[in-house]
Design a protein around this motif. Sequence first.
Motif, mmCIF file in Angstrom:
data_model
loop_
_atom_site.group_PDB
_atom_site.id
_atom_site.type_symbol
_atom_site.label_atom_id
_atom_site.label_comp_id
_atom_site.label_asym_id
_atom_site.label_seq_id
_atom_site.Cartn_x
_atom_site.Cartn_y
_atom_site.Cartn_z
ATOM 1 N N HIS A 158 62.489 176.621 123.029
ATOM 2 C CA HIS A 158 61.869 176.287 121.751
ATOM 3 C C HIS A 158 60.400 175.927 121.967
ATOM 4 O O HIS A 158 59.598 176.014 121.054
ATOM 5 C CB HIS A 158 62.576 175.100 121.090
ATOM 6 C CG HIS A 158 63.848 175.468 120.425
ATOM 7 N ND1 HIS A 158 65.057 175.461 121.094
ATOM 8 C CD2 HIS A 158 64.120 175.872 119.173
ATOM 9 C CE1 HIS A 158 66.007 175.828 120.262
ATOM 10 N NE2 HIS A 158 65.473 176.088 119.090
ATOM 11 N N ILE B 123 53.327 175.121 122.399
ATOM 12 C CA ILE B 123 53.721 175.754 121.137
ATOM 13 C C ILE B 123 55.221 175.579 120.973
ATOM 14 O O ILE B 123 56.006 175.947 121.846
ATOM 15 C CB ILE B 123 53.326 177.242 121.132
ATOM 16 C CG1 ILE B 123 51.804 177.350 121.249
ATOM 17 C CG2 ILE B 123 53.832 177.923 119.872
ATOM 18 C CD1 ILE B 123 51.292 178.742 121.443
ATOM 19 N N GLU C 82 58.527 176.242 118.418
ATOM 20 C CA GLU C 82 59.037 177.030 117.304
ATOM 21 C C GLU C 82 60.467 176.634 116.996
ATOM 22 O O GLU C 82 61.293 176.497 117.906
ATOM 23 C CB GLU C 82 58.981 178.532 117.619
ATOM 24 C CG GLU C 82 57.580 179.072 117.656
ATOM 25 C CD GLU C 82 57.544 180.587 117.836
ATOM 26 O OE1 GLU C 82 56.460 181.138 117.727
ATOM 27 O OE2 GLU C 82 58.588 181.198 118.099
ATOM 28 N N TYR D 245 59.113 177.778 111.760
ATOM 29 C CA TYR D 245 57.903 176.958 111.852
ATOM 30 C C TYR D 245 57.353 177.006 113.271
ATOM 31 O O TYR D 245 58.108 177.004 114.240
ATOM 32 C CB TYR D 245 58.207 175.500 111.496
ATOM 33 C CG TYR D 245 58.651 175.319 110.072
ATOM 34 C CD1 TYR D 245 57.718 175.268 109.040
ATOM 35 C CD2 TYR D 245 59.994 175.202 109.752
ATOM 36 C CE1 TYR D 245 58.121 175.104 107.728
ATOM 37 C CE2 TYR D 245 60.409 175.042 108.446
ATOM 38 C CZ TYR D 245 59.458 174.990 107.441
ATOM 39 O OH TYR D 245 59.870 174.833 106.141
ATOM 40 N N ARG D 246 56.018 177.027 113.359
ATOM 41 C CA ARG D 246 55.340 176.974 114.650
ATOM 42 C C ARG D 246 54.381 175.792 114.638
ATOM 43 O O ARG D 246 53.494 175.714 113.787
ATOM 44 C CB ARG D 246 54.564 178.243 114.923
ATOM 45 C CG ARG D 246 53.809 178.198 116.256
ATOM 46 C CD ARG D 246 53.051 179.465 116.525
ATOM 47 N NE ARG D 246 54.007 180.517 116.844
ATOM 48 C CZ ARG D 246 53.729 181.806 116.757
ATOM 49 N NH1 ARG D 246 52.543 182.213 116.357
ATOM 50 N NH2 ARG D 246 54.651 182.711 117.064
ATOM 51 N N LYS E 91 51.625 173.634 116.981
ATOM 52 C CA LYS E 91 50.755 173.767 118.149
ATOM 53 C C LYS E 91 50.206 172.382 118.475
ATOM 54 O O LYS E 91 49.699 171.693 117.592
ATOM 55 C CB LYS E 91 49.618 174.730 117.829
ATOM 56 C CG LYS E 91 48.769 175.109 118.997
ATOM 57 C CD LYS E 91 47.760 176.174 118.552
ATOM 58 C CE LYS E 91 46.948 176.662 119.711
ATOM 59 N NZ LYS E 91 45.964 177.666 119.293
ATOM 60 N N THR F 76 59.140 182.347 123.351
ATOM 61 C CA THR F 76 60.111 181.479 122.719
ATOM 62 C C THR F 76 61.367 182.279 122.381
ATOM 63 O O THR F 76 61.358 183.506 122.409
ATOM 64 C CB THR F 76 59.577 180.826 121.432
ATOM 65 O OG1 THR F 76 59.366 181.839 120.460
ATOM 66 C CG2 THR F 76 58.303 180.062 121.699
ATOM 67 N N ASP G 293 60.839 185.014 119.593
ATOM 68 C CA ASP G 293 59.862 186.095 119.721
ATOM 69 C C ASP G 293 60.432 187.465 119.387
ATOM 70 O O ASP G 293 59.732 188.298 118.847
ATOM 71 C CB ASP G 293 59.261 186.129 121.120
ATOM 72 C CG ASP G 293 58.102 185.153 121.274
ATOM 73 O OD1 ASP G 293 57.653 184.612 120.247
ATOM 74 O OD2 ASP G 293 57.682 184.920 122.412
#
Length: 101
Positions: free
Chosen positions: A18, A27, A29, A70-71, A73, A95, A98
């Motif tokens: 994740h 990052i 996700e 959701y991403r 950063k 991730t 992807d």
Amino acid sequence: MLPPEAQKKMQCWLRSRHLICSGNFFIFETVDYSAVERFSECVAALGGTVISVEPIDKVWMGDHRQVFLYRAKASLHTPCHNLKQYWLKYGSFRTRFDGQA
């Protein structure tokens, strides 16, 4: 949240793909927004900052339901953690989402 607990949670997210490291940023996700909030708490406990949180795509969950992906950063420039070395050993460059995004 205490830093050792935050580091353990982030290590778990690294193993489950994740969370990845990209340059100087982490990052994260997920399809669960409450997980983004927990990620923000972990980053703050380790002395970092969350730069952005964006819904990047919709992901199918089953045949009839779509949810937002959701991403988040984050920047984590503190010398007291070893998450980047942990990511090199146990993490991934992609991730788990992807292939779907």
